[in-house]
Design a protein around this motif. Sequence first.
Motif, PDB file in Angstrom:
ATOM      1  N   LYS A 129     171.865   4.319  76.896  1.00 43.07           N
ATOM      2  CA  LYS A 129     172.039   4.248  75.447  1.00 43.07           C
ATOM      3  C   LYS A 129     173.349   4.218  75.645  1.00 43.07           C
ATOM      4  N   ASN A 343     166.768   7.645  76.797  1.00 42.81           N
ATOM      5  CA  ASN A 343     168.063   7.062  77.666  1.00 42.81           C
ATOM      6  C   ASN A 343     169.096   7.747  78.035  1.00 42.81           C
ATOM      7  N   ASP A 543     165.529   3.980  81.615  1.00 37.12           N
ATOM      8  CA  ASP A 543     166.000   3.818  79.995  1.00 37.12           C
ATOM      9  C   ASP A 543     164.936   3.295  79.394  1.00 37.12           C
TER      10      ASP A 543
END
Length: 558
Positions: A129, A343, A543
């Motif tokens: 992220k 993430n 992720d």
Amino acid sequence: MGRKLQGATLFSEPPAEEIKLKKKNKKNKHKDIETEEEQNEEYLKRKLEAVETDVSKKKKKKHKKDRENGNETKSDEQVIQEEEEESTDGSKKKRHHKEDNEGEINEGKGSENGEAKQEVDSKVVVTGKGVEEAKYVSLKSFSEAKLPENVLECCKNFKNPSAIQSHAWPFLLNGRDFIGIAKTGSGKTLAFGVPAIMHVLNKRKGKSVKKANPLCLVLSPTRELADQIYEVISDAGKSCGVKSVCVYGGTSKQPQISALQSGVDIVIGTPGRLIDLIEMNVCNLMEVSFVVLDEADRMLDMGFEEPVRFILGKISSARQMVMFSATWPIEVHKLADEYMDPNPVKVVVGSEDLAANHDVLQIVEVLDDRSRDQRLLALLEKYHKSQRNRVLVFALYQLEADRLENMLRKSGWKVVAIHGKKAQHDRTKSLSLFKQGTCPLMVATDVAARGLDIPDVEVVINYTFPLTTEDYVHRIGRTGRAGKKGVSHTFFTHHNKALSGELVNVLREAGQIVPPDLLKFGTHVKKKESKLYGAHFREISADAPKAKKITFDNSDEE
């Protein structure tokens, strides 16, 4: 076009050198194996010469283009002279692989920040992220990190950050949860060590060190690796007043307790001893807010999952989690999924696929069990004749390591050994003698296969092939560190035939010669299995979104 062999597909025809070598072996079945080694070296020499020729052609092409565009500043004679000097210099580097890489890497410490030359050109994949934001651009120099001079004192011997450091620091200094995957000797310890020191300085802000209440925790699977991490971080923290303590089993608890009680910022240790100290109420982890799991995959392989979970349960949930792992099996992913933010940032330097260090010349010799002792003695006469260069011999089992140590000593060799059953004092002493060069021949089990930074190991001999090809890659990674060259010589027997396909792939990926006798075992690669879920499982990316918990209304139906 691929061809079939024993039901398995070979994706490419073997190199011409393999075919020639196979024909030669048919004519000279009893010829000494050194002929094969010479062909290995000659093959790699030709490959290096081809690369240099290609580079030279590109330089001449660029030189011509620049001259046509009016940008030429050097004469043809100057360019030719420079190429000749570079060629001569390159030959010297090949012959003297013990020299430092262009003076950039300090002897004895080079591996910690090393492999810079290789990693600059390595593929780096960053996921997670917010990784595309401009503020997360990788560092090109230490000055770009904008850290205090006393913190960067530990990096003064290095020209630039290694690949893993340049990509990890921006995220770790910004408080992100982080997963790092990079090959051994890539500077991983300072990749998390410097951010850990900065975390302490920011949290402490001039306050005195608290007794037995650390702010950072680093967990390691082995005592030797824990001690090595401690040496690096302790040395790095001296210039800025950050105090570290190392705790591990096999030795007296009292000195470790005294060190904790005198004040500590960063605790480095193995899970077993740390749990003992927690239960004795001499180490409190409630203020820990920066946690590192180094060699996470190895830690779980050694059965430390429950101890690790116990330790993480003693730490506040408001923490920054960091994991470094050579591979990414589902067990490690589950741990990250449970204890990390959704993430997290994941940085992969090179590839997640199994690959050996290309600076290591790999020689694989297929032979029967009974001939290994005599062959080992012959190889030591070849590789360790001066008894000054460092040679590391790997055995699979503890009893086997003891037997080899005794056999070599009776044969007149000065040798030390380390394995899990030896007393910690003996293990520490043996490793120290080997590192210092006082006794540069050591027999070891896989406790020395991962993470250990032993400078100038020139040769690794695998007396017994390990249980996994991953461990083989880690073993031979003890040599060829920090841009230097190394040699690995591996004994492969019919007991190891299930791993022949994976080994063939590792050799070919690194451009090494595959011995014809190894191909006789086949090139089939067994499907990777999970220790918990068997062969039918899917690898999960770091992720991937977390699973959502679904709740149902449990009211009684009317």
